[in-house]
Design a protein around this motif. Sequence first.
Motif, short mmCIF file in Angstrom:
data_model
loop_
_atom_site.label_atom_id
_atom_site.label_comp_id
_atom_site.label_asym_id
_atom_site.label_seq_id
_atom_site.Cartn_x
_atom_site.Cartn_y
_atom_site.Cartn_z
N SER A 1 0.79 -1.27 0.07
CA SER A 1 0.02 -0.11 -0.02
C SER A 1 0.96 1.32 -0.12
N GLN A 2 2.26 1.07 0.23
CA GLN A 2 2.81 2.51 0.46
C GLN A 2 3.23 2.66 -0.99
N PHE A 3 3.10 2.00 -2.11
CA PHE A 3 3.41 2.32 -3.52
C PHE A 3 2.17 2.51 -4.28
N ASN A 4 1.07 2.62 -3.59
CA ASN A 4 -0.15 3.06 -4.39
C ASN A 4 -0.44 4.51 -4.53
N LEU A 5 -0.04 5.15 -5.48
CA LEU A 5 -0.26 6.63 -5.66
C LEU A 5 -1.69 7.14 -5.28
N ASP A 6 -2.76 6.46 -5.53
CA ASP A 6 -4.03 6.78 -5.12
C ASP A 6 -4.41 6.37 -3.85
N GLY A 7 -3.70 5.61 -3.15
CA GLY A 7 -4.17 4.97 -1.82
C GLY A 7 -4.03 5.85 -0.83
N ASP A 8 -4.76 5.59 0.60
CA ASP A 8 -4.57 6.44 1.79
C ASP A 8 -2.95 6.05 2.13
N TYR A 9 -2.51 5.28 2.03
CA TYR A 9 -1.44 4.94 2.68
C TYR A 9 -0.24 4.99 1.80
N TYR A 10 -0.18 5.66 0.62
CA TYR A 10 1.13 6.07 -0.15
C TYR A 10 2.08 6.94 0.80
N ASP A 11 3.28 6.29 0.37
CA ASP A 11 4.24 6.94 1.12
C ASP A 11 5.44 7.29 0.04
N PRO A 12 5.43 8.63 -0.34
CA PRO A 12 6.39 9.16 -1.23
C PRO A 12 7.75 9.15 -1.11
N LYS A 13 8.05 8.69 0.18
CA LYS A 13 9.60 8.36 0.57
C LYS A 13 9.96 7.01 0.40
N SER A 14 8.95 6.09 0.13
CA SER A 14 9.18 4.69 -0.21
C SER A 14 9.38 4.31 -1.58
N THR A 15 10.36 3.46 -1.81
CA THR A 15 10.62 3.01 -3.29
C THR A 15 10.81 1.49 -3.14
N PRO A 16 10.61 0.74 -4.18
CA PRO A 16 10.50 -0.85 -4.25
C PRO A 16 11.97 -1.07 -3.58
N THR A 17 13.09 -0.29 -3.97
CA THR A 17 14.36 -0.94 -3.53
C THR A 17 14.56 -0.44 -1.96
N ALA A 18 13.86 0.40 -1.52
CA ALA A 18 13.96 0.98 -0.08
C ALA A 18 12.68 1.24 0.57
N PRO A 19 12.00 0.18 0.67
CA PRO A 19 10.66 0.41 1.43
C PRO A 19 10.76 0.84 2.79
N ARG A 20 9.65 1.77 3.03
CA ARG A 20 9.78 2.01 4.59
C ARG A 20 9.07 1.40 5.50
N TRP A 21 7.96 0.67 4.85
CA TRP A 21 6.99 -0.15 5.64
C TRP A 21 6.75 -1.59 5.34
N HIS A 22 6.99 -2.41 6.51
CA HIS A 22 6.73 -3.91 6.32
C HIS A 22 5.53 -4.39 7.25
N THR A 23 5.04 -5.36 6.77
CA THR A 23 3.99 -5.92 7.64
C THR A 23 4.08 -7.43 7.77
N VAL A 24 2.83 -8.05 7.93
CA VAL A 24 2.85 -9.46 8.12
C VAL A 24 1.70 -9.96 7.24
N THR A 25 1.52 -11.29 7.04
CA THR A 25 0.54 -11.94 6.56
C THR A 25 -0.03 -12.89 7.59
N VAL A 26 -1.61 -12.72 8.01
CA VAL A 26 -1.98 -13.42 9.09
C VAL A 26 -3.12 -14.13 8.52
N GLU A 27 -3.25 -15.43 9.17
CA GLU A 27 -4.35 -16.53 9.11
C GLU A 27 -5.05 -16.63 10.01
N PHE A 28 -6.61 -16.83 9.78
CA PHE A 28 -7.61 -17.13 10.60
C PHE A 28 -7.20 -18.29 11.51
N VAL A 29 -7.80 -18.02 12.60
CA VAL A 29 -7.38 -19.24 13.59
C VAL A 29 -8.90 -19.38 14.16
#
Length: 150
Positions: free
Chosen positions: A74-102
């Motif tokens: 979402s940090q790379f989506n220009l039209d999204g609410d979570y776009y971060d112009p300081k992030s690049t694919p080679t230097a992303p600023r935001w990391h997350t996880v994938t979760v699974e329902f238990v």
Amino acid sequence: MNYWLMKSEPNVYGIEHLERDRTTIWDGVRNYQARNFLKSMQVGDRAFFYHSNTNPPGIVGLMQIVAAQVVDPSQFNLDGDYYDPKSTPTAPRWHTVTVEFVRTFDNAITLATLRERFTPEQLLVVKQGNRLSVMPIPLRIATEILQLAG
């Protein structure tokens, strides 16, 4: 295994959505402390799903971390609410996880119940003014929450 609490508004993405989807990327977190907690998560960790901005707010289920150190797209989506112009694919600023329902809890553990049971030092979510969307849960407290859930 570590335990975490992760908040989401049920009208945006609730436990019912996760149960339907089975897995999802936990994207859009834009608080540095919450991001650092996300970066600390490991595959196999468990997280309590907390419905926020609802009446009553509370823990409604459990999920498991199935992928860690995921680049948040979402940090790379220009039209999204979570776009971060300081992030690049080679230097992303935001990391997350994938979760699974238990599981979904039969009865939500409301914020009021959590406040009666735990101090702010034991459980950050009960601390007045705490707005973090991701936070660690000590193992002893996680065990008590699981007992409350049945």
